[in-house]
Design an enzyme around this catalytic site. Sequence first.
Site, PDB file in Angstrom:
ATOM      1  N   TYR A  12      15.812  79.186 -13.993  1.00  0.00           N
ATOM      2  CA  TYR A  12      15.587  78.519 -15.279  1.00  0.00           C
ATOM      3  C   TYR A  12      15.702  76.994 -15.198  1.00  0.00           C
ATOM      4  CZ  TYR A  12      15.193  82.785 -17.929  1.00  0.00           C
ATOM      5  OH  TYR A  12      14.739  83.968 -18.425  1.00  0.00           O
ATOM      6  N   ILE A  13      16.519  76.507 -14.266  1.00  0.00           N
ATOM      7  CA  ILE A  13      16.689  75.055 -14.142  1.00  0.00           C
ATOM      8  C   ILE A  13      15.926  74.516 -12.930  1.00  0.00           C
ATOM      9  CG2 ILE A  13      18.376  73.184 -13.870  1.00  0.00           C
ATOM     10  CD1 ILE A  13      18.528  74.675 -16.567  1.00  0.00           C
ATOM     11  N   ASP A  32      13.925  79.968  -2.656  1.00  0.00           N
ATOM     12  CA  ASP A  32      14.656  80.995  -3.386  1.00  0.00           C
ATOM     13  C   ASP A  32      14.823  82.198  -2.485  1.00  0.00           C
ATOM     14  OD1 ASP A  32      15.162  81.249  -6.708  1.00  0.00           O
ATOM     15  OD2 ASP A  32      15.395  83.076  -5.509  1.00  0.00           O
ATOM     16  N   ARG A 151      21.727  69.598 -18.756  1.00  0.00           N
ATOM     17  CA  ARG A 151      22.137  69.979 -20.116  1.00  0.00           C
ATOM     18  C   ARG A 151      20.942  70.352 -20.986  1.00  0.00           C
ATOM     19  NH1 ARG A 151      24.035  63.767 -21.175  1.00  0.00           N
ATOM     20  NH2 ARG A 151      26.159  64.535 -20.991  1.00  0.00           N
ATOM     21  N   VAL A 152      19.876  70.862 -20.351  1.00  0.00           N
ATOM     22  CA  VAL A 152      18.674  71.210 -21.116  1.00  0.00           C
ATOM     23  C   VAL A 152      18.876  72.458 -21.978  1.00  0.00           C
ATOM     24  CG1 VAL A 152      16.981  70.167 -19.573  1.00  0.00           C
ATOM     25  CG2 VAL A 152      17.797  72.494 -19.127  1.00  0.00           C
ATOM     26  N   LYS A 203      30.213  68.129 -17.677  1.00  0.00           N
ATOM     27  CA  LYS A 203      29.406  69.315 -18.005  1.00  0.00           C
ATOM     28  C   LYS A 203      30.280  70.416 -18.615  1.00  0.00           C
ATOM     29  CE  LYS A 203      26.274  72.447 -18.097  1.00  0.00           C
ATOM     30  NZ  LYS A 203      25.185  72.398 -19.068  1.00  0.00           N
ATOM     31  N   ASN A 207      30.286  71.955 -22.866  1.00  0.00           N
ATOM     32  CA  ASN A 207      30.160  73.333 -23.352  1.00  0.00           C
ATOM     33  C   ASN A 207      31.469  73.868 -23.910  1.00  0.00           C
ATOM     34  OD1 ASN A 207      27.433  73.653 -23.044  1.00  0.00           O
ATOM     35  ND2 ASN A 207      27.591  74.233 -20.902  1.00  0.00           N
ATOM     36  N   ARG A 210      31.670  72.759 -27.523  1.00  0.00           N
ATOM     37  CA  ARG A 210      30.881  73.643 -28.393  1.00  0.00           C
ATOM     38  C   ARG A 210      31.640  74.948 -28.633  1.00  0.00           C
ATOM     39  NH1 ARG A 210      26.990  72.227 -31.352  1.00  0.00           N
ATOM     40  NH2 ARG A 210      25.697  74.050 -30.992  1.00  0.00           N
ATOM     41  N   CYS A 257      25.477  79.390 -20.883  1.00  0.00           N
ATOM     42  CA  CYS A 257      26.494  78.427 -20.427  1.00  0.00           C
ATOM     43  C   CYS A 257      27.798  78.442 -21.214  1.00  0.00           C
ATOM     44  CB  CYS A 257      25.912  77.010 -20.480  1.00  0.00           C
ATOM     45  SG  CYS A 257      24.483  76.795 -19.414  1.00  0.00           S
ATOM     46  N   PHE A 318      18.417  85.482 -28.286  1.00  0.00           N
ATOM     47  CA  PHE A 318      19.428  84.457 -28.498  1.00  0.00           C
ATOM     48  C   PHE A 318      18.836  83.109 -28.923  1.00  0.00           C
ATOM     49  CE2 PHE A 318      18.589  82.853 -24.340  1.00  0.00           C
ATOM     50  CZ  PHE A 318      19.227  81.634 -24.223  1.00  0.00           C
TER      51      PHE A 318
HETATM   52  N1  LIG Z   1      19.914  78.125 -17.687  1.00  0.00           N
HETATM   53  C1  LIG Z   1      20.443  77.130 -18.353  1.00  0.00           C
HETATM   54  O1  LIG Z   1      20.179  76.939 -19.536  1.00  0.00           O
HETATM   55  C2  LIG Z   1      21.376  76.164 -17.670  1.00  0.00           C
HETATM   56  C3  LIG Z   1      21.662  74.947 -18.302  1.00  0.00           C
HETATM   57  C4  LIG Z   1      22.479  74.037 -17.656  1.00  0.00           C
HETATM   58  C5  LIG Z   1      23.034  74.358 -16.413  1.00  0.00           C
HETATM   59  N2  LIG Z   1      22.759  75.554 -15.835  1.00  0.00           N
HETATM   60  C6  LIG Z   1      23.339  75.813 -14.525  1.00  0.00           C
HETATM   61  O2  LIG Z   1      22.321  75.661 -13.545  1.00  0.00           O
HETATM   62  C7  LIG Z   1      22.585  76.540 -12.442  1.00  0.00           C
HETATM   63  C8  LIG Z   1      21.365  77.410 -12.210  1.00  0.00           C
HETATM   64  O3  LIG Z   1      21.161  78.184 -13.380  1.00  0.00           O
HETATM   65  P1  LIG Z   1      19.802  78.931 -13.690  1.00  0.00           P
HETATM   66  O4  LIG Z   1      19.860  79.301 -15.124  1.00  0.00           O
HETATM   67  O5  LIG Z   1      18.656  78.141 -13.171  1.00  0.00           O
HETATM   68  O6  LIG Z   1      20.004  80.239 -12.790  1.00  0.00           O
HETATM   69  P2  LIG Z   1      18.892  81.340 -12.431  1.00  0.00           P
HETATM   70  O7  LIG Z   1      19.650  82.576 -12.156  1.00  0.00           O
HETATM   71  O8  LIG Z   1      17.806  81.341 -13.442  1.00  0.00           O
HETATM   72  O9  LIG Z   1      18.251  80.792 -11.070  1.00  0.00           O
HETATM   73  C9  LIG Z   1      18.940  80.643  -9.884  1.00  0.00           C
HETATM   74  C10 LIG Z   1      18.014  81.024  -8.734  1.00  0.00           C
HETATM   75  O10 LIG Z   1      18.705  80.737  -7.522  1.00  0.00           O
HETATM   76  C11 LIG Z   1      18.359  81.742  -6.569  1.00  0.00           C
HETATM   77  N3  LIG Z   1      19.373  81.733  -5.519  1.00  0.00           N
HETATM   78  C12 LIG Z   1      20.606  82.259  -5.500  1.00  0.00           C
HETATM   79  N4  LIG Z   1      21.230  81.971  -4.354  1.00  0.00           N
HETATM   80  C13 LIG Z   1      20.365  81.264  -3.593  1.00  0.00           C
HETATM   81  C14 LIG Z   1      20.423  80.681  -2.313  1.00  0.00           C
HETATM   82  N5  LIG Z   1      21.519  80.748  -1.562  1.00  0.00           N
HETATM   83  N6  LIG Z   1      19.332  80.032  -1.850  1.00  0.00           N
HETATM   84  C15 LIG Z   1      18.211  79.938  -2.602  1.00  0.00           C
HETATM   85  N7  LIG Z   1      18.106  80.462  -3.845  1.00  0.00           N
HETATM   86  C16 LIG Z   1      19.173  81.108  -4.330  1.00  0.00           C
HETATM   87  C17 LIG Z   1      18.276  83.013  -7.383  1.00  0.00           C
HETATM   88  O11 LIG Z   1      17.493  83.997  -6.724  1.00  0.00           O
HETATM   89  C18 LIG Z   1      17.645  82.510  -8.689  1.00  0.00           C
HETATM   90  O12 LIG Z   1      16.239  82.635  -8.679  1.00  0.00           O
HETATM   91  C19 LIG Z   1      23.831  77.326 -12.818  1.00  0.00           C
HETATM   92  O13 LIG Z   1      24.945  76.688 -12.267  1.00  0.00           O
HETATM   93  C20 LIG Z   1      23.868  77.217 -14.319  1.00  0.00           C
HETATM   94  O14 LIG Z   1      25.163  77.352 -14.824  1.00  0.00           O
HETATM   95  C21 LIG Z   1      21.922  76.458 -16.427  1.00  0.00           C
END
Ligand SMILES: NC(=O)c1ccc[n+]([C@@H]2O[C@H](COP(=O)([O-])OP(=O)(O)OC[C@H]3O[C@@H](n4cnc5c(N)ncnc54)[C@H](O)[C@@H]3O)[C@@H](O)[C@H]2O)c1
Length: 321
Positions: A12-13, A32, A151-152, A203, A207, A210, A257, A318
Amino acid sequence: MQPEVVMIGLGYIGLPTAALIASNEVNVHGVDINQHVVDTINRGEIHIVEPSLDEAVAKAVDKGYLQAATTPVEANNYLIVVPTPFKDKNEPDISFVEAATRAVLPLLKEGDLYIIESTSPVGTTEKMMEFIYENRPELKDKLFIAYCPERVLPGNVMHELVHNDRVIGGVNAASTEKAISFYSNYVKGALHPTNARTAEMCKLVENSSRDVQIAFANELSLICDKAGINVWELIELANKHPRVTILQPGCGVGGHCIAVDPYFITADFPMESQIIGKAREINNYKSFWCAEKVKTAKLQFQLKHGRKPSIAIMGLAFKPN
Ligand SMILES: NC(=O)c1ccc[n+]([C@@H]2O[C@H](COP(=O)([O-])OP(=O)(O)OC[C@H]3O[C@@H](n4cnc5c(N)ncnc54)[C@H](O)[C@@H]3O)[C@@H](O)[C@H]2O)c1
């Protein structure tokens, strides 16, 4: 051609960030461990739901600025954007960050920039720095290492990635400067310099703040239920005060988060984080409290009408739409 950026974690990020950087005609190698994710992206498609990300990825892949693989290659900038969940006892699990760092370890060279974006407990960036220098002592103090949290808001990621302010903390001043210079190519929001520990805590605190505010509203709803007061009316009236802004109560706290990040503080600072810990308890309890209310209403209906009611759960997604 050697890519400029390696993005570890295409979720997602990571994927929107990779697409944004690639849209600036910078070569990005996305990594990935999930083969399905890699194959989907290499077809110019996406595996997650995020408005306008599909077009950005399709374009970046088509023009050759973004490609995905299960292993990293040499680049000048490495971004770690892997999950950081919590373990059984609400303790942070940084094993994904460690695994991602281990994967890039042999590729690092003097002058490279290594950035963690994953939400991380305080001290993680320094821990990874020590790990890197223990295994590559010849690179000691020759890398730029920084932490830059994300923080998106899901649903508006492509806009917020560019326009939100960012907090950027290096393990030293040169690292902070180098990371700011990197993000300034893609981000129009202000870039605020600090050190790695403060950026990590920032960070978590955003959260937690909130979570605590939501817990206050949720606690009020429990009190008002017992007191025979309409909590919605109460909050509307209290918010007429020029310096009071109470949030709306709900059935707990959702999202990726807010229900996770406060534990990264309570795990490391259990004695000091009383309000943060209690807020987590209140918001978790509120879900069970709501479920009990529904169960009771269901039983009352059954007793009165001699049949089971149909129950509609409104707002199961959500985010709206
Ligand atoms: N989603 C949000 O809204 C959001 C917002 C702010 C911060 N974050 C933080 O950003 C980070 C990532 O979150 P996300 O939502 O993108 O997670 P996600 O689960 O959507 O994506 C993470 C990806 O990393 C891959 N992965 C795992 N281990 C790996 C490795 N060793 N090598 C390569 N790829 C690997 C997974 O297969 C997955 O596709 C987290 O720490 C999360 O807390 C997320």
